[in-house]
Enzyme design. Sequence first.
Site, PDB file in Angstrom:
ATOM      1  N   THR A  25       0.714  -1.136   0.023  1.00 18.79           N
ATOM      2  CA  THR A  25       0.034   0.104  -0.127  1.00 18.79           C
ATOM      3  C   THR A  25       0.912   1.392   0.150  1.00 18.79           C
ATOM      4  O   THR A  25       2.063   1.267   0.909  1.00 18.79           O
ATOM      5  CB  THR A  25      -1.069  -0.068   1.208  1.00 18.79           C
ATOM      6  OG1 THR A  25      -1.673  -1.198   1.073  1.00 18.79           O
ATOM      7  CG2 THR A  25      -1.697   1.413   1.273  1.00 18.79           C
ATOM      8  N   PHE A  56       1.223   5.051   1.009  1.00 20.45           N
ATOM      9  CA  PHE A  56       0.516   6.086   1.928  1.00 20.45           C
ATOM     10  C   PHE A  56       1.108   7.471   1.552  1.00 20.45           C
ATOM     11  O   PHE A  56       2.439   7.421   1.105  1.00 20.45           O
ATOM     12  CB  PHE A  56       0.975   5.827   3.304  1.00 20.45           C
ATOM     13  CG  PHE A  56       0.221   4.523   3.943  1.00 20.45           C
ATOM     14  CD1 PHE A  56       0.529   3.240   3.524  1.00 20.45           C
ATOM     15  CD2 PHE A  56      -0.749   4.590   4.595  1.00 20.45           C
ATOM     16  CE1 PHE A  56      -0.009   2.148   4.077  1.00 20.45           C
ATOM     17  CE2 PHE A  56      -1.604   3.650   5.075  1.00 20.45           C
ATOM     18  CZ  PHE A  56      -0.900   2.275   4.858  1.00 20.45           C
TER      19      PHE A  56
HETATM   20  O1  LIG Z   1      -7.363  -0.218   8.115  1.00 21.08           O
HETATM   21  C1  LIG Z   1      -6.232  -0.025   8.139  1.00 21.08           C
HETATM   22  O2  LIG Z   1      -5.648  -0.840   8.812  1.00 21.08           O
HETATM   23  C2  LIG Z   1      -5.484   0.819   7.421  1.00 21.08           C
HETATM   24  O3  LIG Z   1      -4.574   1.497   7.674  1.00 21.08           O
HETATM   25  C3  LIG Z   1      -6.263   1.065   5.820  1.00 21.08           C
HETATM   26  C4  LIG Z   1      -5.303  -0.317   5.055  1.00 21.08           C
HETATM   27  C5  LIG Z   1      -6.432  -1.311   4.998  1.00 21.08           C
HETATM   28  C6  LIG Z   1      -6.084  -2.321   4.363  1.00 21.08           C
HETATM   29  C7  LIG Z   1      -4.671  -2.115   3.699  1.00 21.08           C
HETATM   30  C8  LIG Z   1      -3.990  -1.282   3.878  1.00 21.08           C
HETATM   31  C9  LIG Z   1      -4.355  -0.051   4.455  1.00 21.08           C
END
Ligand SMILES: O=C(O)C(=O)Cc1ccccc1
Length: 394
Positions: free
Chosen positions: A264, A266
Amino acid sequence: MKAAPQLARSYPSEQNSQGTDTYETSRSEWQSSSAILTSKVVSQQQSETLPMPPVSVGVDHVNCHNSTARVSHHQKPLTVNDLSPTPMHGSNLRVAYQGVPGAYSEAAAGKAYPNCKAIPCDQFEVAFQAVECWTADRAVLPVENSLGGSIHRNYDLFLRHRLHIVGEVHLPIHHCLLALPGVRKELLTRVISHPQGLAQCERTLTKLGLNVSREAVDDTAGAAEFIAANNLHDTAAIASARAAEIYGLEILEDGIQDDASNVTRFVMLARDPIVPRTDRPFKTSIVFAHEKGTSVLFKVLSALAFRDISLTKIESRPNHNRPIRLVDDVNVGTAKHFEYMFYVDFEASMAETRAQNALSEVQEFTSFLRVLGSYPMDMTPWSPSSSTSHTASS
Ligand SMILES: O=C(O)C(=O)Cc1ccccc1
């Protein structure tokens, strides 16, 4: 012809207010520092510097100033009611994220700012507001995932706020299936997680033969917390191993993402932009709209391509100011055009002449243009989430 935009000049010539925006990659030093900050502590902090009565606080805050405190799962995420300006104490950066301790966003905050104090917020909107009103110094926001794609609603937040993107971080995501101790997979009727968690494990859930409904919640760790708090024996969460540890759940399956290389991206946001540089790879994120015209998108992308600037991402979102454009033709009827905001990331720094020239040209074709940020690219070595027998690709 419009005046050439002065995009580069809008950047400050000094470091930002904290002077700490150099992107660091050392993970080892980082610890989550998010325990409960009571209303009493908030009042004390305010009375130290502000000649005004303490602001009343309705719910428990998270202690963003006590780096030795341990995580408590009774703490409540920040809500919009808790946003009162608090002074900065100490040198540690306060980083707001959406979710509760154990969320991937918290891990991203720690990867981006190894010494930070992570502040859980119940909504992204609150994380943004926390930075705007100086309750936090940065917000961290997931924008896209290698399996689940773009997190669309987070793109809309950029335009609703005036924060600047000051960095990016890629976090390998390793999902686990969590349940209360002793629960057997066969007895599960429901799996809950963030929509991205569900999307990233969809094929594996099917492969495991689970007969479950899928339900979306605000964050992965929040799903784990919900199961523990409500003693739900028929429900599992998709979340991190750290969430299992914090909320006392058992890992039923480890590494359930559909592909081991699940990452992911960010972005980190701040009140001030950073000074763009040319001594390391930079990325710039822009958003633009156009009213009408032929091949506007093509022209914009050409302005980058002709200068050998690589595009890394393009996203379109509804233009909420003007979602639809009607064009009447007396002979044929009314055409209904949906209007878009285009989000583009490209590999160049706003300190480079080629990027400044490209954007001068882009401004010619667009009715709206904003530079969301020019920031160092995440160049950390590739370390995908470790593969297990449960990944659908294995
Ligand atoms: O819900 C979380 O933990 C988040 O930070 C959002 C997310 C959810 C799934 C993968 C990456 C980020």
